[in-house]
Design a protein around this motif. Structure first.
Motif, PDB file in Angstrom:
ATOM      1  N   ASP A   1       0.769  -1.002   0.062  1.00  0.00           N
ATOM      2  CA  ASP A   1      -0.042   0.469   0.137  1.00  0.00           C
ATOM      3  C   ASP A   1       0.866   1.053   0.134  1.00  0.00           C
ATOM      4  N   GLU A   2       0.734   2.403  -1.005  1.00  0.00           N
ATOM      5  CA  GLU A   2       0.840   3.792  -0.821  1.00  0.00           C
ATOM      6  C   GLU A   2       1.742   3.637   0.027  1.00  0.00           C
ATOM      7  N   SER A   3      -0.197   4.044   1.043  1.00  0.00           N
ATOM      8  CA  SER A   3       0.036   5.108   2.502  1.00  0.00           C
ATOM      9  C   SER A   3       1.712   4.358   3.372  1.00  0.00           C
ATOM     10  N   PHE A   4       1.351   2.678   3.106  1.00  0.00           N
ATOM     11  CA  PHE A   4       2.242   2.165   3.669  1.00  0.00           C
ATOM     12  C   PHE A   4       4.010   2.557   3.855  1.00  0.00           C
ATOM     13  N   GLN A   5       4.073   3.239   2.923  1.00  0.00           N
ATOM     14  CA  GLN A   5       4.900   2.789   2.189  1.00  0.00           C
ATOM     15  C   GLN A   5       5.813   4.521   2.639  1.00  0.00           C
ATOM     16  N   GLU A   6       4.947   5.568   2.497  1.00  0.00           N
ATOM     17  CA  GLU A   6       4.872   7.101   2.486  1.00  0.00           C
ATOM     18  C   GLU A   6       5.581   7.014   4.409  1.00  0.00           C
ATOM     19  N   ILE A   7       4.397   6.494   4.483  1.00  0.00           N
ATOM     20  CA  ILE A   7       4.916   6.464   6.424  1.00  0.00           C
ATOM     21  C   ILE A   7       6.278   5.479   6.850  1.00  0.00           C
ATOM     22  N   SER A   8       6.902   4.720   6.196  1.00  0.00           N
ATOM     23  CA  SER A   8       7.785   4.237   6.362  1.00  0.00           C
ATOM     24  C   SER A   8       8.718   4.528   5.904  1.00  0.00           C
ATOM     25  N   LYS A   9       8.600   5.101   4.815  1.00  0.00           N
ATOM     26  CA  LYS A   9       9.937   6.388   4.226  1.00  0.00           C
ATOM     27  C   LYS A   9      10.201   7.090   5.427  1.00  0.00           C
ATOM     28  N   LYS A  10       8.915   8.068   5.590  1.00  0.00           N
ATOM     29  CA  LYS A  10       9.633   8.739   7.115  1.00  0.00           C
ATOM     30  C   LYS A  10       9.998   8.155   7.839  1.00  0.00           C
ATOM     31  N   ASN A  11       9.387   7.693   8.572  1.00  0.00           N
ATOM     32  CA  ASN A  11      10.520   6.635   9.858  1.00  0.00           C
ATOM     33  C   ASN A  11      11.770   6.649   9.874  1.00  0.00           C
TER      34      ASN A  11
END
Length: 470
Positions: free
Chosen positions: A77-87
């Motif tokens: 999921d793109e939203s999960f990958q975006e959160i993972s990138k910020k972390n």
């Protein structure tokens, strides 16, 4: 479910449940990250366009196809990958302040710092713990970023009091790092420490408790006001009653409460001792020692006072008009066996027979009267009949005693006590007929007699001198 499985496999106490589940959650997150890196990403760390539909063979017995499909869908999921990138970006900032305590951990590092301090300190401030985890073996800061944060911490510690720190936002380290604290952990104190553990919340009073406290304060204020009015009325009544009683004493033929000192009979005579606060009352029977140029414990008597000794106590816990601070004598009970100063207007000369109330089995004033268990407030001193000449004493002792008793107004030259014995630079004791009589007659010893003997013993111990003090 997880806790039940753990209990079936391991013998773990229920008190460790919270910590065990935290560790299990951390291990589960690490395992999911490992599966994503090994089976859903390529060599460059990018997600695959067509991820595998079936779970890995080595984990097929643990992961069902349904659970694997949900896991893959969430990771892709793109939203999960975006959160993972910020972390990941946020975690990369930790290299700005590299941790250098190896595997020791914050908990062991704190114990080591407390042990080195060698004091009663039970904890270390968070900023100091954070700094010591980032120094080299010599205890020096090599990283410039760490040094800048530590300089800010030292500056803030001068303006922020420890009691003002109530949460992570007001903490010195958080303000110096300029980074928000995240829930679930506290930075710089180690694993497993939450905000509630490190910053315990203060108890908030409910509105009902607040109203109850206000009501109690108002009730106490009203009671205090009533007590002040009652005390004022009692004082006004006491002043008028005291004047009447003192006038009655003056008009009576048994004695006087307000006669001047030169009207008292010379020598030793029985007396009654009164106090005027809070009410005029009899507190003790004693002896008036009206001797010309008399002193009290080596000092001149205050104006308007005479020297008395207390024999029978009526009110033992009443404070003395002038307490003896040197000997820590504050109450009537403590003054038995010594001399005190008493106001002239609160003293009544009486006959010897009226000093001690008659009791069964007591026929003489010099008899020994022991206080009974039912009436311990009244204490009577044991008196020994005095004689002029004692055959068992040296002649010079008898001559000296006879001379001082016949001339009671005279005294020997004052004895200078050594400096430091009683904490005074200059201290003198006067030897008069009463001091000699106390020793020769084996009577009750006063403060002056005891002080002279203490000086005598110290002279023998320090100088080996057998100095005669009389």
């Amino acid at each position: 479910m997880v806790w039940k499985d753990i209990q079936l496999t391991f013998n773990v106490d229920v008190s460790h449940k919270k910590h065990v589940l935290k560790v299990a959650g951390k291990l589960l997150r690490n395992f999911r990250t490992y599966l994503a890196n090994c089976h859903l990403k390529d060599e460059n760390g990018n997600y695959l366009d067509s991820p595998p539909i079936q779970p890995p063979e080595q984990y097929a017995s643990m992961i069902t196809e349904d659970v694997w499909r949900k896991f893959v869908a969430k990771r892709m999921d793109e939203s999960f990958q975006e959160i993972s990138k910020k972390n990941k970006e946020r975690a990369s900032h930790s290299n700005k302040y590299p941790y250098r305590a190896s595997r020791k951990g914050y908990a062991r590092l704190e114990q080591e710092m407390i042990k080195k301090s060698g004091s009663n300190v039970t904890s270390v401030p968070r900023q100091e713990l954070w700094k010591n985890a980032r120094v080299n073996k010599a205890g020096e800061i090599e990283n410039e970023n760490v040094q800048q944060v530590w300089d800010k911490c030292e500056l803030l510690s001068q303006s922020i009091h420890p009691e003002d720190i109530t949460d992570a936002r007001s903490d010195i380290l958080s303000q110096a790092l300029c980074v928000p604290e995240y829930p679930g952990r506290v930075r710089g104190v180690g694993f497993g420490v939450t905000h509630k553990d490190y910053f315990p919340p203060k108890k908030r009073h409910t509105q009902q408790e607040h109203d109850l406290l206000i009501a109690q304060i108002r009730d106490m204020s009203a009671r205090m006001a009533r007590m002040e009015k009652e005390m004022l009325s009692l004082r006004q009544k006491d002043s008028s009653d005291s004047t009447k009683k003192l006038d009655a004493c003056n008009s009576s033929g048994k004695g006087s409460c307000t006669i001047p000192s030169n009207s008292f009979p010379e020598g030793v005579s029985c007396c009654k001792l009164f106090v005027s606060s809070p009410l005029l009352c009899l507190v003790a029977h004693g002896k008036l020692h009206n001797i010309q140029s008399d002193t009290l414990h080596g000092r001149s008597l205050p104006n308007g006072h005479v020297k008395v000794s207390i024999d029978v106590v009526v009110e033992p816990d009443i404070s003395l008009p002038i307490p003896n601070m040197d000997d820590d004598i504050m109450t009537i009970r403590q003054a038995i066996g010594t001399f005190v100063a008493w106001p002239i207007n609160l003293l009544q000369v009486a006959d010897a027979d009226s000093t001690i109330s008659k009791k069964k089995g007591v026929n003489n004033i010099n008899d020994s009267i022991a206080p009974k268990a039912k009436n311990r407030g009244k204490m009577v001193i044991q008196r020994t009949p005095r004689t002029i000449i004692r055959r068992n004493l040296p002649k010079w002792c008898n001559y000296l005693s006879l001379h001082l008793k016949l001339k009671s107004t005279e005294s020997l030259p004052p004895i200078e006590m050594e400096k430091g014995i009683f904490g005074l630079d200059e201290h003198k004791e006067i030897v008069n007929g009463e001091v000699i009589g106390e020793v020769i007659d084996h009577g009750w010893l006063g403060a002056a007699t005891i002080s002279i003997y203490i000086g005598y013993v110290i002279n023998i111990r320090e100088h080996g001198l057998m100095i005669l003090v009389v």
